[in-house]
Design a protein around this motif. Structure first.
Motif, PDB file in Angstrom:
ATOM      1  N   ASP A   1      52.007 -21.805 -28.032  1.00 16.18           N
ATOM      2  CA  ASP A   1      51.544 -22.513 -29.227  1.00 16.18           C
ATOM      3  C   ASP A   1      50.603 -23.631 -28.795  1.00 16.18           C
ATOM      4  OD1 ASP A   1      51.112 -23.814 -31.580  1.00 16.18           O
ATOM      5  OD2 ASP A   1      53.172 -24.538 -31.849  1.00 16.18           O
TER       6      ASP A   1
ATOM      7  N   SER B   1      51.677 -27.157 -29.587  1.00 13.92           N
ATOM      8  CA  SER B   1      52.945 -27.655 -29.056  1.00 13.92           C
ATOM      9  C   SER B   1      52.721 -28.970 -28.321  1.00 13.92           C
ATOM     10  CB  SER B   1      53.558 -26.624 -28.103  1.00 13.92           C
ATOM     11  OG  SER B   1      54.632 -27.186 -27.383  1.00 13.92           O
TER      12      SER B   1
ATOM     13  N   GLU C   1      44.175 -29.571 -31.150  1.00 15.53           N
ATOM     14  CA  GLU C   1      44.582 -28.865 -29.928  1.00 15.53           C
ATOM     15  C   GLU C   1      44.340 -29.733 -28.690  1.00 15.53           C
ATOM     16  OE1 GLU C   1      43.032 -24.936 -29.529  1.00 15.53           O
ATOM     17  OE2 GLU C   1      43.742 -24.279 -31.497  1.00 15.53           O
TER      18      GLU C   1
ATOM     19  N   ARG D   1      57.381 -15.399 -25.736  1.00 16.66           N
ATOM     20  CA  ARG D   1      56.747 -15.916 -26.939  1.00 16.66           C
ATOM     21  C   ARG D   1      55.343 -16.404 -26.615  1.00 16.66           C
ATOM     22  NH1 ARG D   1      61.592 -19.495 -29.780  1.00 16.66           N
ATOM     23  NH2 ARG D   1      63.050 -17.754 -30.096  1.00 16.66           N
TER      24      ARG D   1
END
Length: 260
Positions: free
Chosen positions: A104, A107, A155, A101
């Protein structure tokens, strides 16, 4: 050792020794450099340069050609024989491979510093480009849009939460040409870390990071020759530099989008 290869075969990690063609055929201001930025690689692939020379003693080499694997056909095995005939066959299927995956960037799952350093380095490089463009826009008198910076602040906030040391370690490795932008990112991360320790709301954490990011924005209005000067500043030049906080407040207030 030097090797001449086609531009489309250039990969990240290679050291560019020479680019064929004139200065106008490629987007770089220097011809010798370690290619470690995906955007630079994309620019090179999109340029009119057909051939480049790489130095494999200072960077990655061209990957050796891989032999084409022969196709293996697995014969079905008979389950049993019934009166001399093969019974129903069993087709053996390979087990499905796990799907990687994509990472992200928002995350907040904890990561060890070695793992987070990879993401922090990528984020610092991308954020540095954003800050460079922001300062250029401010010099031209363009208003700062807080909404355009929120994703970057979020972020950075997520990176600090995954590991509070990685992003700060990356932004401490400043070079003279990027100092102003990297310093802004460092203070942004420090403000976010402090706000998290104070258990502020997510909205206030974002505002704290935004404040750290933009605190030196007034330096964009200080003449370039002043803050690039190697020699000691005169008293008059110091007065100009010290005015950058007032200049930042006035400029950001005029934009009408910044929280108090």
């Amino acid at each position: 050792m030097l090797k001449k290869i086609r531009t489309q075969d250039v990969k990240l990690g290679m050291f560019l020794h020479k680019l064929d063609g004139s200065w106008f055929s490629h987007p770089f201001w220097k011809r010798k450099m370690l290619l470690d930025d995906p955007e630079q690689l994309a620019d090179l692939h999109a340029s009119k340069v057909e051939w480049v020379t790489i130095d494999v003693s200072r960077g990655a080499d061209v990957a050796p050609a891989q032999p084409v694997p022969s196709r293996v056909v697995q014969m079905a095995e008979p389950r049993e024989r019934v009166f001399g005939r093969a019974g129903p066959t069993i087709v053996r299927r390979a087990a499905p491979q796990p799907v990687d995956r994509p990472f992200d960037p928002l995350s907040k799952d904890k990561l060890p510093i070695r793992a987070e350093m990879v993401h922090a380095q990528r984020l610092a490089r991308k954020s540095g480009r954003t800050m460079r463009k922001l300062y250029e826009d401010v010099r031209l008198g363009k208003a700062v849009k807080a909404a355009k910076l929120e994703t970057m602040v979020d972020e950075i906030s997520s990176s600090v939460q995954r590991n509070p040391h990685a992003f700060m370690a990356i932004t401490r490795m400043k070079n003279s040409g990027e100092y102003l932008y990297q310093h802004a990112l460092s203070v942004c991360a420090l403000m976010i870390g402090l706000a998290q320790q104070m258990h502020l709301s997510p909205d206030d954490i974002r505002k704290a990071g935004l404040a750290g990011l933009l605190m030196d924005m007034g330096m964009a209005h200080v003449p370039q020759e002043v803050w690039d000067k190697d020699a000691p500043l005169t008293p008059e030049e110091w007065d100009v530099v010290k005015s950058h906080t007032t200049l930042a407040h006035e400029f950001l207030t005029l934009g009408g989008e910044m929280p108090a």
